[in-house]
Design a protein around this motif. Structure first.
Motif, PDB file in Angstrom:
ATOM      1  N   ARG A  10       0.778  -1.553   0.059  1.00 26.98           N
ATOM      2  CA  ARG A  10       0.069  -0.255   0.158  1.00 26.98           C
ATOM      3  C   ARG A  10       0.741   1.187  -0.411  1.00 26.98           C
ATOM      4  NH1 ARG A  10      -3.007   0.434   5.021  1.00 26.98           N
ATOM      5  NH2 ARG A  10      -2.189  -0.993   6.320  1.00 26.98           N
ATOM      6  N   PHE A  11       0.400   2.540  -0.582  1.00 28.28           N
ATOM      7  CA  PHE A  11       1.115   3.624  -0.990  1.00 28.28           C
ATOM      8  C   PHE A  11       1.094   4.141   0.402  1.00 28.28           C
ATOM      9  CE2 PHE A  11       1.380   3.048  -4.959  1.00 28.28           C
ATOM     10  CZ  PHE A  11       2.834   3.073  -5.737  1.00 28.28           C
ATOM     11  N   ILE A  12       2.558   4.694   1.232  1.00 26.69           N
ATOM     12  CA  ILE A  12       1.911   5.825   2.674  1.00 26.69           C
ATOM     13  C   ILE A  12       2.123   6.992   1.636  1.00 26.69           C
ATOM     14  CG2 ILE A  12       3.057   6.548   3.991  1.00 26.69           C
ATOM     15  CD1 ILE A  12       4.158   3.971   4.360  1.00 26.69           C
ATOM     16  N   PHE A  13       2.545   7.699   0.577  1.00 25.03           N
ATOM     17  CA  PHE A  13       3.027   8.584   0.276  1.00 25.03           C
ATOM     18  C   PHE A  13       3.631   7.898  -2.034  1.00 25.03           C
ATOM     19  CE2 PHE A  13       4.960  12.257  -2.107  1.00 25.03           C
ATOM     20  CZ  PHE A  13       4.405  13.101  -2.443  1.00 25.03           C
ATOM     21  N   GLU A  14       1.598   8.573  -2.464  1.00 26.91           N
ATOM     22  CA  GLU A  14       2.156   7.917  -4.020  1.00 26.91           C
ATOM     23  C   GLU A  14       2.354   9.046  -5.092  1.00 26.91           C
ATOM     24  OE1 GLU A  14      -0.891   5.661  -7.135  1.00 26.91           O
ATOM     25  OE2 GLU A  14      -1.760   6.193  -5.184  1.00 26.91           O
ATOM     26  N   PRO A  15       3.682   8.844  -5.894  1.00 29.34           N
ATOM     27  CA  PRO A  15       3.835   9.992  -6.683  1.00 29.34           C
ATOM     28  C   PRO A  15       3.062  10.435  -7.690  1.00 29.34           C
ATOM     29  CG  PRO A  15       5.049   8.146  -7.083  1.00 29.34           C
ATOM     30  CD  PRO A  15       4.331   8.290  -5.703  1.00 29.34           C
ATOM     31  N   PRO A  16       2.255  10.748  -8.484  1.00 30.42           N
ATOM     32  CA  PRO A  16       2.273  11.388  -9.907  1.00 30.42           C
ATOM     33  C   PRO A  16       3.454  10.817 -10.839  1.00 30.42           C
ATOM     34  CG  PRO A  16       4.352  13.528  -9.323  1.00 30.42           C
ATOM     35  CD  PRO A  16       4.003  11.968  -7.997  1.00 30.42           C
ATOM     36  N   PRO A  17       1.932  10.223 -11.775  1.00 29.52           N
ATOM     37  CA  PRO A  17       2.027   9.180 -12.707  1.00 29.52           C
ATOM     38  C   PRO A  17       3.615   9.542 -13.853  1.00 29.52           C
ATOM     39  CG  PRO A  17       0.302   9.751 -13.570  1.00 29.52           C
ATOM     40  CD  PRO A  17       0.879  10.753 -11.837  1.00 29.52           C
ATOM     41  N   THR A  22      13.244  20.407 -16.086  1.00 34.19           N
ATOM     42  CA  THR A  22      14.591  20.080 -17.317  1.00 34.19           C
ATOM     43  C   THR A  22      15.721  20.734 -15.938  1.00 34.19           C
ATOM     44  OG1 THR A  22      14.343  23.106 -16.352  1.00 34.19           O
ATOM     45  CG2 THR A  22      12.853  22.230 -18.033  1.00 34.19           C
ATOM     46  N   ASN A  23      16.668  20.750 -16.229  1.00 35.81           N
ATOM     47  CA  ASN A  23      17.846  20.675 -15.903  1.00 35.81           C
ATOM     48  C   ASN A  23      17.991  21.863 -15.222  1.00 35.81           C
ATOM     49  OD1 ASN A  23      19.180  18.179 -17.315  1.00 35.81           O
ATOM     50  ND2 ASN A  23      19.910  18.809 -18.550  1.00 35.81           N
ATOM     51  N   SER A  24      17.631  22.647 -15.449  1.00 37.26           N
ATOM     52  CA  SER A  24      17.568  24.324 -14.394  1.00 37.26           C
ATOM     53  C   SER A  24      16.364  24.187 -13.410  1.00 37.26           C
ATOM     54  CB  SER A  24      17.594  25.182 -15.798  1.00 37.26           C
ATOM     55  OG  SER A  24      16.064  25.733 -16.192  1.00 37.26           O
ATOM     56  N   SER A  25      15.220  23.420 -13.904  1.00 34.86           N
ATOM     57  CA  SER A  25      14.542  23.582 -12.843  1.00 34.86           C
ATOM     58  C   SER A  25      14.167  22.349 -11.449  1.00 34.86           C
ATOM     59  CB  SER A  25      12.936  23.576 -13.314  1.00 34.86           C
ATOM     60  OG  SER A  25      13.181  22.621 -13.547  1.00 34.86           O
ATOM     61  N   GLY A  26      15.199  20.865 -12.348  1.00 33.26           N
ATOM     62  CA  GLY A  26      14.993  20.097 -11.245  1.00 33.26           C
ATOM     63  C   GLY A  26      13.514  19.849 -11.072  1.00 33.26           C
ATOM     64  N   ALA A  27      13.571  18.956 -10.058  1.00 32.25           N
ATOM     65  CA  ALA A  27      12.942  18.225  -9.369  1.00 32.25           C
ATOM     66  C   ALA A  27      12.565  17.610  -8.469  1.00 32.25           C
ATOM     67  CB  ALA A  27      12.297  16.964 -10.568  1.00 32.25           C
ATOM     68  N   VAL A  28      12.077  17.070  -6.957  1.00 35.53           N
ATOM     69  CA  VAL A  28      12.114  15.636  -6.189  1.00 35.53           C
ATOM     70  C   VAL A  28      10.820  15.505  -6.427  1.00 35.53           C
ATOM     71  CG1 VAL A  28      11.738  15.730  -4.025  1.00 35.53           C
ATOM     72  CG2 VAL A  28      13.177  17.867  -5.010  1.00 35.53           C
ATOM     73  N   LEU A  29      10.919  14.016  -6.565  1.00 34.21           N
ATOM     74  CA  LEU A  29       9.951  12.836  -6.735  1.00 34.21           C
ATOM     75  C   LEU A  29      10.057  12.006  -4.838  1.00 34.21           C
ATOM     76  CD1 LEU A  29       7.859  11.348  -8.380  1.00 34.21           C
ATOM     77  CD2 LEU A  29       9.533  10.376  -9.702  1.00 34.21           C
ATOM     78  N   SER A  30       8.926  11.646  -4.680  1.00 33.63           N
ATOM     79  CA  SER A  30       9.136  11.112  -3.353  1.00 33.63           C
ATOM     80  C   SER A  30       7.804   9.632  -3.738  1.00 33.63           C
ATOM     81  CB  SER A  30       8.808  11.964  -2.287  1.00 33.63           C
ATOM     82  OG  SER A  30       9.943  12.959  -1.916  1.00 33.63           O
ATOM     83  N   CYS A  31       8.359   8.543  -2.932  1.00 25.40           N
ATOM     84  CA  CYS A  31       7.249   7.626  -2.638  1.00 25.40           C
ATOM     85  C   CYS A  31       7.765   6.437  -1.728  1.00 25.40           C
ATOM     86  CB  CYS A  31       8.103   6.606  -3.805  1.00 25.40           C
ATOM     87  SG  CYS A  31       6.331   5.558  -4.537  1.00 25.40           S
TER      88      CYS A  31
END
Length: 58
Positions: A10-17, A22-31
């Motif tokens: 079961r997901f406790i925290f589900e990431p977006p699909p 971009t390389n300049s903005s970056g991102a954080v993806l948690s799950c």
């Protein structure tokens, strides 16, 4: 023992699909997920290949 009782993942925290960045903005993806046995979380790219490292991104 309660620890030996199987429990489906079961997901406790589900990431977006989908995540675009971009390389300049970056991102954080948690799950996070729980279950017994403990689920393994694997990230896939747009070609359904396992992502281990994205070149040039930290």
């Amino acid at each position: 023992m309660a620890d030996s009782v199987p429990e489906g993942p079961r997901f406790i925290f589900e990431p977006p699909p989908w995540l675009e960045y971009t390389n300049s903005s970056g991102a954080v993806l948690s799950c996070s997920a729980r279950g017994n046995p403990q689920p393994t979380i694997t990230w896939l790219d747009h070609m359904d290949k396992i992502v281990t490292q994205i070149r040039g991104v930290r």
